[in-house]
Design a protein around this motif. Structure first.
Motif, PDB file in Angstrom:
ATOM      1  N   ASP A  80      35.210 -49.006  19.653  1.00 19.89           N
ATOM      2  CA  ASP A  80      35.284 -49.973  20.761  1.00 19.89           C
ATOM      3  C   ASP A  80      36.176 -51.154  20.396  1.00 19.89           C
ATOM      4  O   ASP A  80      37.002 -51.604  21.209  1.00 19.89           O
ATOM      5  CB  ASP A  80      33.876 -50.482  21.109  1.00 19.89           C
ATOM      6  CG  ASP A  80      33.014 -49.420  21.757  1.00 19.89           C
ATOM      7  OD1 ASP A  80      33.571 -48.530  22.420  1.00 19.89           O
ATOM      8  OD2 ASP A  80      31.780 -49.491  21.607  1.00 19.89           O
ATOM      9  N   LYS A  81      36.022 -51.637  19.186  1.00 19.57           N
ATOM     10  CA  LYS A  81      36.816 -52.774  18.728  1.00 19.57           C
ATOM     11  C   LYS A  81      38.299 -52.409  18.660  1.00 19.57           C
ATOM     12  O   LYS A  81      39.172 -53.196  19.062  1.00 19.57           O
ATOM     13  CB  LYS A  81      36.311 -53.244  17.367  1.00 19.57           C
ATOM     14  CG  LYS A  81      36.989 -54.490  16.844  1.00 19.57           C
ATOM     15  CD  LYS A  81      36.371 -54.925  15.520  1.00 19.57           C
ATOM     16  CE  LYS A  81      37.060 -56.170  14.968  1.00 19.57           C
ATOM     17  NZ  LYS A  81      36.470 -56.594  13.669  1.00 19.57           N
ATOM     18  N   ALA A  82      38.589 -51.214  18.158  1.00 21.35           N
ATOM     19  CA  ALA A  82      39.984 -50.780  18.039  1.00 21.35           C
ATOM     20  C   ALA A  82      40.632 -50.580  19.406  1.00 21.35           C
ATOM     21  O   ALA A  82      41.818 -50.844  19.590  1.00 21.35           O
ATOM     22  CB  ALA A  82      40.059 -49.486  17.230  1.00 21.35           C
ATOM     23  N   LEU A  83      39.850 -50.125  20.378  1.00 25.17           N
ATOM     24  CA  LEU A  83      40.389 -49.880  21.713  1.00 25.17           C
ATOM     25  C   LEU A  83      40.730 -51.164  22.443  1.00 25.17           C
ATOM     26  O   LEU A  83      41.613 -51.183  23.297  1.00 25.17           O
ATOM     27  CB  LEU A  83      39.375 -49.076  22.543  1.00 25.17           C
ATOM     28  CG  LEU A  83      39.265 -47.596  22.200  1.00 25.17           C
ATOM     29  CD1 LEU A  83      38.025 -47.003  22.846  1.00 25.17           C
ATOM     30  CD2 LEU A  83      40.506 -46.843  22.655  1.00 25.17           C
ATOM     31  N   ASN A  84      39.996 -52.224  22.135  1.00 31.53           N
ATOM     32  CA  ASN A  84      40.180 -53.497  22.825  1.00 31.53           C
ATOM     33  C   ASN A  84      39.943 -53.277  24.318  1.00 31.53           C
ATOM     34  O   ASN A  84      38.865 -52.884  24.720  1.00 31.53           O
ATOM     35  CB  ASN A  84      41.552 -54.080  22.529  1.00 31.53           C
ATOM     36  CG  ASN A  84      41.651 -55.560  22.838  1.00 31.53           C
ATOM     37  OD1 ASN A  84      40.653 -56.199  23.216  1.00 31.53           O
ATOM     38  ND2 ASN A  84      42.817 -56.108  22.673  1.00 31.53           N
ATOM     39  N   ASP A  85      40.947 -53.480  25.153  1.00 29.49           N
ATOM     40  CA  ASP A  85      40.760 -53.339  26.597  1.00 29.49           C
ATOM     41  C   ASP A  85      41.220 -51.983  27.147  1.00 29.49           C
ATOM     42  O   ASP A  85      41.186 -51.776  28.358  1.00 29.49           O
ATOM     43  CB  ASP A  85      41.522 -54.450  27.332  1.00 29.49           C
ATOM     44  CG  ASP A  85      40.944 -55.831  27.055  1.00 29.49           C
ATOM     45  OD1 ASP A  85      39.717 -55.918  26.847  1.00 29.49           O
ATOM     46  OD2 ASP A  85      41.717 -56.799  27.043  1.00 29.49           O
ATOM     47  N   THR A  86      41.643 -51.074  26.280  1.00 28.08           N
ATOM     48  CA  THR A  86      42.099 -49.769  26.752  1.00 28.08           C
ATOM     49  C   THR A  86      40.903 -48.888  27.093  1.00 28.08           C
ATOM     50  O   THR A  86      40.035 -48.679  26.246  1.00 28.08           O
ATOM     51  CB  THR A  86      42.944 -49.055  25.688  1.00 28.08           C
ATOM     52  OG1 THR A  86      44.023 -49.897  25.294  1.00 28.08           O
ATOM     53  CG2 THR A  86      43.492 -47.741  26.228  1.00 28.08           C
ATOM     54  N   PRO A  87      40.829 -48.359  28.305  1.00 28.40           N
ATOM     55  CA  PRO A  87      39.699 -47.498  28.648  1.00 28.40           C
ATOM     56  C   PRO A  87      39.825 -46.125  28.009  1.00 28.40           C
ATOM     57  O   PRO A  87      40.932 -45.617  27.794  1.00 28.40           O
ATOM     58  CB  PRO A  87      39.791 -47.398  30.177  1.00 28.40           C
ATOM     59  CG  PRO A  87      41.253 -47.563  30.462  1.00 28.40           C
ATOM     60  CD  PRO A  87      41.754 -48.552  29.440  1.00 28.40           C
ATOM     61  N   ILE A  88      38.703 -45.533  27.695  1.00 30.11           N
ATOM     62  CA  ILE A  88      38.702 -44.164  27.198  1.00 30.11           C
ATOM     63  C   ILE A  88      38.852 -43.212  28.372  1.00 30.11           C
ATOM     64  O   ILE A  88      38.145 -43.331  29.379  1.00 30.11           O
ATOM     65  CB  ILE A  88      37.404 -43.854  26.432  1.00 30.11           C
ATOM     66  CG1 ILE A  88      37.300 -44.716  25.176  1.00 30.11           C
ATOM     67  CG2 ILE A  88      37.339 -42.374  26.063  1.00 30.11           C
ATOM     68  CD1 ILE A  88      35.976 -44.573  24.461  1.00 30.11           C
TER      69      ILE A  88
END
Length: 229
Positions: A80-88
């Motif tokens: 989650d932290k690595a994704l930041n605001d990018t949705p899965i």
């Protein structure tokens, strides 16, 4: 449907199916990729392999050991932290421990370990992923994909532990498929009916990756089965 792809998360990356699926998806616009493996030393090699197809790919690598169930939540929090605001947008569950297991003499603890990786681990990742996938159903093409094997229905006694786990995993993903297909999240199984190898006419990693992409795009069947011969 949004024009920008979300992220692809591969749980159980490696030089075979995991990295090939990621590379194929990257060629179709998935340039934000998270690779997870219990062997962190090879993750950078997987990232280089993907960038050979898509040099602009934004790839993060994280270690996860699904056999340690108490640590899964913290590992996924790092995703989650690595994704930041990018949705899965897509999750591929490809984690497995492959090897011989002899009936009766195989230690019970080893069977429990396999179940934690392949079944409990798959469920834990689904618990984390499905709400996130539901949240983007109106803007993306969310999917939860899982690699499987024909041994879920035709077990091989010499690898009975893997057979048992694949049967449980297939049942679990089938349940997720039934529950969430109508709600907007596609769940599918990539069933490989043989040993994966570069010399295999069908069960080679590149062909499996292409079949995985087709399954994701078509989104009609629960599974695709890939067989040699």
């Amino acid at each position: 449907m949004g024009s920008t792809r979300g992220a692809l998360v591969v749980v159980g990356s490696g030089p075979g199916i995991g990295s090939h699926v990621a590379r194929t998806f990257s060629s179709h616009g998935f340039t934000r990729i998270i690779l997870l493996s219990r062997d962190p030393s090879r993750l950078e090699e997987d990232a280089k392999f993907i960038r050979s197809e898509t040099p602009s790919a934004d790839i993060s690598t994280l270690a996860i050991d699904l056999s340690k169930t108490s640590e899964i939540a913290s590992a996924l929090a790092q995703v989650d932290k690595a994704l930041n605001d990018t949705p899965i947008e897509v999750v591929l569950f490809n984690a497995a421990r492959v090897g011989p297991s002899t009936l009766v003499s195989w230690p019970m603890e080893e069977l429990e370990l396999d179940l934690r990786i392949k079944v409990t681990g798959c469920y834990a990742v689904a618990q984390w992923a499905i709400p996130k996938l539901l949240a983007v159903k109106n803007t993306h093409k969310p999917a939860f994909l899982c690699t499987s094997g024909s041994i879920y229905k035709d077990p091989i006694p010499e690898v009975f532990s893997l057979s048992v786990c694949k049967a449980g995993q297939h049942n679990l993903v089938h349940s997720i498929h039934k529950k969430y297909k109508e709600e907007g999240v596609y769940c599918g199984l990539v069933v490989v009916g043989g040993v994966v190898g570069d010399d295999r006419p069908q069960c080679n990693a590149e062909n499996i990756a292409n079949k995985t992409w087709a399954l994701y795009e078509e989104r009609s069947d629960l599974e695709v089965e890939i067989l040699d011969g």
